[in-house]
Design a protein around this motif. Structure first.
Motif, PDB file in Angstrom:
ATOM      1  N   ILE A  66      30.600  51.845  39.881  1.00  0.00           N
ATOM      2  CA  ILE A  66      29.456  52.588  39.342  1.00  0.00           C
ATOM      3  C   ILE A  66      29.789  54.075  39.246  1.00  0.00           C
ATOM      4  CG2 ILE A  66      27.066  53.332  39.814  1.00  0.00           C
ATOM      5  CD1 ILE A  66      27.218  50.421  38.821  1.00  0.00           C
ATOM      6  N   ASP A  67      29.606  54.623  38.049  1.00  0.00           N
ATOM      7  CA  ASP A  67      29.775  56.060  37.822  1.00  0.00           C
ATOM      8  C   ASP A  67      28.761  56.477  36.747  1.00  0.00           C
ATOM      9  OD1 ASP A  67      30.816  55.164  35.392  1.00  0.00           O
ATOM     10  OD2 ASP A  67      32.899  55.485  35.980  1.00  0.00           O
ATOM     11  N   ASN A  68      28.913  57.683  36.212  1.00  0.00           N
ATOM     12  CA  ASN A  68      27.915  58.167  35.251  1.00  0.00           C
ATOM     13  C   ASN A  68      27.916  57.382  33.935  1.00  0.00           C
ATOM     14  OD1 ASN A  68      27.195  60.021  37.132  1.00  0.00           O
ATOM     15  ND2 ASN A  68      28.139  61.789  36.123  1.00  0.00           N
ATOM     16  N   GLU A  69      29.002  56.656  33.673  1.00  0.00           N
ATOM     17  CA  GLU A  69      29.055  55.844  32.448  1.00  0.00           C
ATOM     18  C   GLU A  69      28.412  54.483  32.665  1.00  0.00           C
ATOM     19  OE1 GLU A  69      31.965  56.807  29.760  1.00  0.00           O
ATOM     20  OE2 GLU A  69      30.860  58.528  30.573  1.00  0.00           O
ATOM     21  N   THR A  70      28.736  53.864  33.820  1.00  0.00           N
ATOM     22  CA  THR A  70      28.282  52.481  34.038  1.00  0.00           C
ATOM     23  C   THR A  70      26.880  52.413  34.644  1.00  0.00           C
ATOM     24  OG1 THR A  70      29.463  52.478  36.155  1.00  0.00           O
ATOM     25  CG2 THR A  70      30.622  51.566  34.259  1.00  0.00           C
ATOM     26  N   ALA A  71      26.459  53.457  35.355  1.00  0.00           N
ATOM     27  CA  ALA A  71      25.129  53.439  35.989  1.00  0.00           C
ATOM     28  C   ALA A  71      24.015  53.212  34.961  1.00  0.00           C
ATOM     29  CB  ALA A  71      24.898  54.726  36.785  1.00  0.00           C
ATOM     30  N   LYS A 122      21.845  60.293  39.185  1.00  0.00           N
ATOM     31  CA  LYS A 122      20.407  60.181  38.872  1.00  0.00           C
ATOM     32  C   LYS A 122      20.116  60.732  37.472  1.00  0.00           C
ATOM     33  CE  LYS A 122      18.583  59.841  43.539  1.00  0.00           C
ATOM     34  NZ  LYS A 122      17.648  60.328  44.560  1.00  0.00           N
ATOM     35  N   SER A 123      20.783  61.808  37.126  1.00  0.00           N
ATOM     36  CA  SER A 123      20.589  62.340  35.765  1.00  0.00           C
ATOM     37  C   SER A 123      21.057  61.331  34.726  1.00  0.00           C
ATOM     38  CB  SER A 123      21.376  63.631  35.559  1.00  0.00           C
ATOM     39  OG  SER A 123      20.925  64.596  36.442  1.00  0.00           O
ATOM     40  N   SER A 124      22.181  60.663  35.044  1.00  0.00           N
ATOM     41  CA  SER A 124      22.746  59.729  34.055  1.00  0.00           C
ATOM     42  C   SER A 124      21.811  58.562  33.783  1.00  0.00           C
ATOM     43  CB  SER A 124      24.122  59.216  34.508  1.00  0.00           C
ATOM     44  OG  SER A 124      23.994  58.179  35.464  1.00  0.00           O
ATOM     45  N   ILE A 125      20.949  58.225  34.767  1.00  0.00           N
ATOM     46  CA  ILE A 125      20.037  57.090  34.562  1.00  0.00           C
ATOM     47  C   ILE A 125      18.617  57.550  34.265  1.00  0.00           C
ATOM     48  CG2 ILE A 125      21.316  55.323  35.812  1.00  0.00           C
ATOM     49  CD1 ILE A 125      19.915  55.951  38.312  1.00  0.00           C
ATOM     50  N   ALA A 126      18.456  58.845  34.064  1.00  0.00           N
ATOM     51  CA  ALA A 126      17.099  59.369  33.835  1.00  0.00           C
ATOM     52  C   ALA A 126      16.465  58.798  32.583  1.00  0.00           C
ATOM     53  CB  ALA A 126      17.137  60.889  33.764  1.00  0.00           C
ATOM     54  N   SER A 171      15.970  67.110  37.582  1.00  0.00           N
ATOM     55  CA  SER A 171      16.061  68.434  36.973  1.00  0.00           C
ATOM     56  C   SER A 171      15.409  69.446  37.916  1.00  0.00           C
ATOM     57  CB  SER A 171      15.417  68.452  35.588  1.00  0.00           C
ATOM     58  OG  SER A 171      14.095  67.981  35.686  1.00  0.00           O
ATOM     59  N   GLY A 172      14.387  68.991  38.684  1.00  0.00           N
ATOM     60  CA  GLY A 172      13.767  69.888  39.667  1.00  0.00           C
ATOM     61  C   GLY A 172      14.756  70.308  40.723  1.00  0.00           C
ATOM     62  N   SER A 173      15.439  69.314  41.314  1.00  0.00           N
ATOM     63  CA  SER A 173      16.331  69.655  42.422  1.00  0.00           C
ATOM     64  C   SER A 173      17.568  70.389  41.937  1.00  0.00           C
ATOM     65  CB  SER A 173      16.701  68.420  43.215  1.00  0.00           C
ATOM     66  OG  SER A 173      17.239  67.445  42.365  1.00  0.00           O
ATOM     67  N   ALA A 174      17.970  70.142  40.677  1.00  0.00           N
ATOM     68  CA  ALA A 174      19.178  70.807  40.167  1.00  0.00           C
ATOM     69  C   ALA A 174      18.965  72.313  40.021  1.00  0.00           C
ATOM     70  CB  ALA A 174      19.557  70.206  38.813  1.00  0.00           C
TER      71      ALA A 174
END
Ligand code: DX5
Ligand code: ZN
Length: 235
Positions: free
Chosen positions: A178-183, A215-219, A230-233
């Motif tokens: 699992i990474d930003n592509e597969t998530a 989390k951004s990647s699955i937003a 985006s709040g915590s970032a």
């Protein structure tokens, strides 16, 4: 649907598990994933219930124990007493799967069943009504850092459809590659809990940034996560 991230300690520095558990909690991971291997069901040996016991006072995160061991029924009580919140056994490792899952429930823990890539959904269909969690392996178990098996997306979709159609309250977890592509692919197929080891613990910007990035990647699949991210970032 609420998506959650479960960092796998398998990819952490084995000399610094406590720091890793604390960092994952501070990074707002909802789960902490323990890959327990016995050198039999899978080749490596990792750690046992003593690690769960040692980390329990350090983090209030949900402790998600993934038993990659033969005869897991012999270890359920140990892990329950050590402080596991959820215990997952492999269907392939259980001679009497229904009985073993019943033992997890009797211990008052979230009851999980895992299936290897080679195992079809039909092997666990009869236990779905008693499960809290179905773990669909997206790599062959045993090692971190392997590539996500794309063919598992169809299994996740089929599981989602089966669970929803019957009104079962079973969460789907995916584990491996699992990474930003597969998530986002796994989440769109219907997975709710995403285990990630290498991506989180080897991330150049650190654990919190890696969790935030996932989390951004699955937003797009769970907009509420996007808002939180985006709040915590920008904090
Ligand atoms: C594999 C384990 C996984 C593994 C995932 O046997 O069950 O939890 O640690 O690691 P990555 O994210 O590196 O594929
Ligand atoms: Zn795992």
């Amino acid at each position: 649907m609420t998506l959650r991230i479960a960092p796998s300690l398998l990819a952490a520095d084995f000399g610094r598990f406590a720091e890793a558990a604390i960092a994952c909690q501070q990074g707002e991971a909802e789960y902490l994933h323990f890959d327990v291997m016995d050198g039999r069901f899978v080749p490596p040996i990792t750690y046992g219930s003593q690690l769960v016991d040692a980390l329990r006072p350090r983090a209030s995160t949900f402790f998600d124990v993934h038993l990659m061991i033969i005869e897991p029924e012999r270890q359920i009580e140990n892990f329950a007493e050590a402080g596991a919140d959820g215990i997952t056994v492999h269907a392939e490792a259980c001679l009497h799967l229904h009985r073993t899952l019943g033992e997890i429930k009797r211990q008052g823990k979230r009851c999980g069943c895992a299936i290897n890539p080679a195992t079809s959904l039909s092997a666990v269909e009869y236990v779905l009504p008693m499960l809290d969690l179905l773990l669909i392996m997206t790599v062959n178990p045993g090692y971190g850092g392997q590539s996500f098996i794309q063919a598992m997306l169809a299994k996740v979709e089929a599981a989602r459809e089966l669970i929803d159609r019957n009104g079962y309250s079973v969460e789907i977890e995916v584990d491996g590659g699992i990474d930003n592509e597969t998530a986002p692919l796994a989440a769109a197929a219907g997975a709710e809990i995403l285990v990630a080891g290498t991506h989180i613990f080897r991330h150049p910007e650190g654990i919190s940034a890696a969790i935030r990035g996932l989390k951004s990647s699955i937003a797009s699949v769970d907009p509420s996560l996007g808002l939180r991210c985006s709040g915590s970032a920008t904090d």
